[in-house]
Design a protein around this motif. Structure first.
Motif, mmCIF file in Angstrom:
data_model
loop_
_atom_site.group_PDB
_atom_site.id
_atom_site.type_symbol
_atom_site.label_atom_id
_atom_site.label_comp_id
_atom_site.label_asym_id
_atom_site.label_seq_id
_atom_site.Cartn_x
_atom_site.Cartn_y
_atom_site.Cartn_z
ATOM 1 N N GLU A 36 128.212 36.604 34.391
ATOM 2 C CA GLU A 36 127.488 37.983 34.881
ATOM 3 C C GLU A 36 127.747 39.146 34.083
ATOM 4 O O GLU A 36 126.852 40.119 33.717
ATOM 5 N N THR A 37 128.901 39.417 33.835
ATOM 6 C CA THR A 37 129.381 40.465 32.918
ATOM 7 C C THR A 37 129.625 40.262 31.408
ATOM 8 O O THR A 37 129.692 41.471 30.739
ATOM 9 N N GLY A 38 129.528 38.962 30.934
ATOM 10 C CA GLY A 38 129.912 38.990 29.600
ATOM 11 C C GLY A 38 131.343 39.322 29.087
ATOM 12 O O GLY A 38 131.847 39.361 27.980
ATOM 13 N N ASP A 39 132.127 39.069 30.184
ATOM 14 C CA ASP A 39 133.836 39.339 29.783
ATOM 15 C C ASP A 39 134.261 38.205 29.334
ATOM 16 O O ASP A 39 134.723 37.131 29.867
ATOM 17 N N ASP A 40 134.719 38.364 27.944
ATOM 18 C CA ASP A 40 135.485 37.237 27.126
ATOM 19 C C ASP A 40 136.675 37.051 27.815
ATOM 20 O O ASP A 40 137.215 35.536 27.741
ATOM 21 N N ASP A 41 137.412 38.048 28.394
ATOM 22 C CA ASP A 41 138.689 37.648 29.200
ATOM 23 C C ASP A 41 138.465 36.664 29.979
ATOM 24 O O ASP A 41 139.556 35.743 30.569
ATOM 25 N N ALA A 98 132.211 24.801 35.207
ATOM 26 C CA ALA A 98 132.766 26.141 35.358
ATOM 27 C C ALA A 98 133.004 26.667 33.876
ATOM 28 O O ALA A 98 132.488 27.878 33.565
ATOM 29 N N THR A 99 133.485 26.143 33.145
ATOM 30 C CA THR A 99 133.885 26.207 31.982
ATOM 31 C C THR A 99 132.578 26.346 30.968
ATOM 32 O O THR A 99 132.631 27.296 30.205
ATOM 33 N N ASN A 100 131.823 25.816 31.182
ATOM 34 C CA ASN A 100 130.346 26.059 30.709
ATOM 35 C C ASN A 100 129.637 27.226 30.973
ATOM 36 O O ASN A 100 129.338 27.868 30.059
ATOM 37 N N GLU A 103 130.864 30.572 29.774
ATOM 38 C CA GLU A 103 130.433 31.059 28.330
ATOM 39 C C GLU A 103 129.081 31.394 28.066
ATOM 40 O O GLU A 103 128.587 31.799 26.914
ATOM 41 N N TYR A 104 128.189 31.369 29.426
ATOM 42 C CA TYR A 104 126.718 31.444 29.121
ATOM 43 C C TYR A 104 126.459 33.021 29.149
ATOM 44 O O TYR A 104 125.375 33.328 28.835
ATOM 45 N N GLY A 105 127.295 34.034 29.466
ATOM 46 C CA GLY A 105 126.794 35.506 29.448
ATOM 47 C C GLY A 105 126.624 35.822 28.189
ATOM 48 O O GLY A 105 127.837 35.598 27.312
ATOM 49 N N GLY A 106 125.761 36.860 27.724
ATOM 50 C CA GLY A 106 125.632 37.506 26.626
ATOM 51 C C GLY A 106 126.584 38.629 26.341
ATOM 52 O O GLY A 106 127.338 38.593 27.410
ATOM 53 N N HIS A 198 119.658 28.291 25.867
ATOM 54 C CA HIS A 198 120.805 28.820 26.749
ATOM 55 C C HIS A 198 120.512 29.089 28.033
ATOM 56 O O HIS A 198 121.377 28.630 28.938
ATOM 57 N N ALA A 199 119.607 29.671 28.276
ATOM 58 C CA ALA A 199 119.359 30.088 29.889
ATOM 59 C C ALA A 199 118.879 28.512 30.633
ATOM 60 O O ALA A 199 119.397 28.744 31.636
ATOM 61 N N LEU A 200 118.325 27.715 30.036
ATOM 62 C CA LEU A 200 117.638 26.657 30.556
ATOM 63 C C LEU A 200 119.021 25.687 30.770
ATOM 64 O O LEU A 200 119.230 25.002 32.036
ATOM 65 N N LEU A 201 120.157 25.712 30.004
ATOM 66 C CA LEU A 201 121.124 25.049 30.117
ATOM 67 C C LEU A 201 122.052 25.570 31.383
ATOM 68 O O LEU A 201 122.535 24.788 32.229
ATOM 69 N N ALA A 202 122.133 26.855 31.521
ATOM 70 C CA ALA A 202 122.667 27.482 32.653
ATOM 71 C C ALA A 202 122.432 27.146 33.960
ATOM 72 O O ALA A 202 122.946 26.735 34.778
ATOM 73 N N ILE A 203 120.873 26.940 34.070
ATOM 74 C CA ILE A 203 120.171 26.646 35.105
ATOM 75 C C ILE A 203 120.561 25.426 35.635
ATOM 76 O O ILE A 203 120.938 24.878 36.674
#
Length: 232
Positions: A36-41, A98-100, A103-106, A198-203
């Motif tokens: 959601e946030t793109g937070d790398d940490d 969950a690990t995938n 990493e999906y957020g831009g 990217h979006a389709l893999l997330a869905i």
């Protein structure tokens, strides 16, 4: 082994499986926030913490194997152990998903404006949480209700996938009409295809989380009632 200790081990196994479910759901929730946030940490926290889920899985796998080999449980006890063995496998795979997802957020967060990623993610996660609770409480009705919810999640994921493709193609068409040279812009086309993928893999991964919820419910129903209707 005295009967009292054997029953204690069975009760502890169920408690430990529920605890593994809590751990996986915690990782999954963090993964959704990372996307959601793109937070790398946050993403790194989920990825680095996957070893804890794997370790818990291996420990419980060993416990199930010992109970099967040394105690030779029958009837309800056997179904509890074998269901637990299958359920921890599904939970471990949710941890992998969950690990995938993490990493999906831009860079700016989110997956795609055409998709309410959080809503889909919450729906899938609730199926896992409710399935683990059904296992904990031996709730057969809840198992069947979770299975019924899967069709709705599948349909929502299908619509989300269509929305992603439609919105990106429309945007690409608009850019092409505005600039005739865009038709030959291979870099732009590659970026568009990457965004779609990217979006389709997330869905797809969110849909799979829901499928694992159904698997847990199916094994739980078999454990409770020796009923395999949700397994096949």
């Amino acid at each position: 082994m005295p009967r009292e200790n054997y029953q204690e081990r069975l009760e502890q196994l169920r408690s430990d499986v529920v605890a593994m479910g809590d751990l996986v759901l915690d990782r999954y929730e963090t993964a959704l926030r990372a996307a959601e946030t793109g937070d790398d940490d946050l993403a790194a926290e989920v990825i680095d913490g996957d070893h804890e889920v794997n370790t818990r899985y291996l420990e419980l796998e060993e416990e199930c194997t010992e109970l099967l080999a040394l105690q030779q449980p029958v009837a309800g006890d056997l179904r509890l152990v074998t269901a637990s063995f299958k359920i921890i496998t599904d939970l471990e795979r949710v941890g992998d998903l969950a690990t995938n997802i993490a990493e999906y957020g831009g860079d700016g967060g989110g997956i795609h404006p055409a998709v309410d990623f959080r809503e889909l993610g919450d729906a899938a996660g609730e199926m896992i949480a409710d399935a683990v609770e059904a296992y904990e409480l031996s709730d057969a009705d809840a198992c069947r209700e979770i299975d019924a919810r899967d069709d709705d999640l599948d349909e929502r994921c299908r619509r989300a996938s269509e929305a992603v493709v439609r919105s990106l193609l429309e945007a690409d068409r608009a850019r092409t009409e505005a600039d005739e040279t865009a038709e030959s812009d291979s870099d732009h086309l590659a970026d568009t295809l990457d965004e779609i993928s990217h979006a389709l893999l997330a869905i797809r991964d969110l849909e799979r989380v829901g499928d694992h919820g159904v698997n847990i419910a199916a094994r739980t129903l078999y454990m409770i009632e020796s009923d395999d209707e949700l397994i096949y």
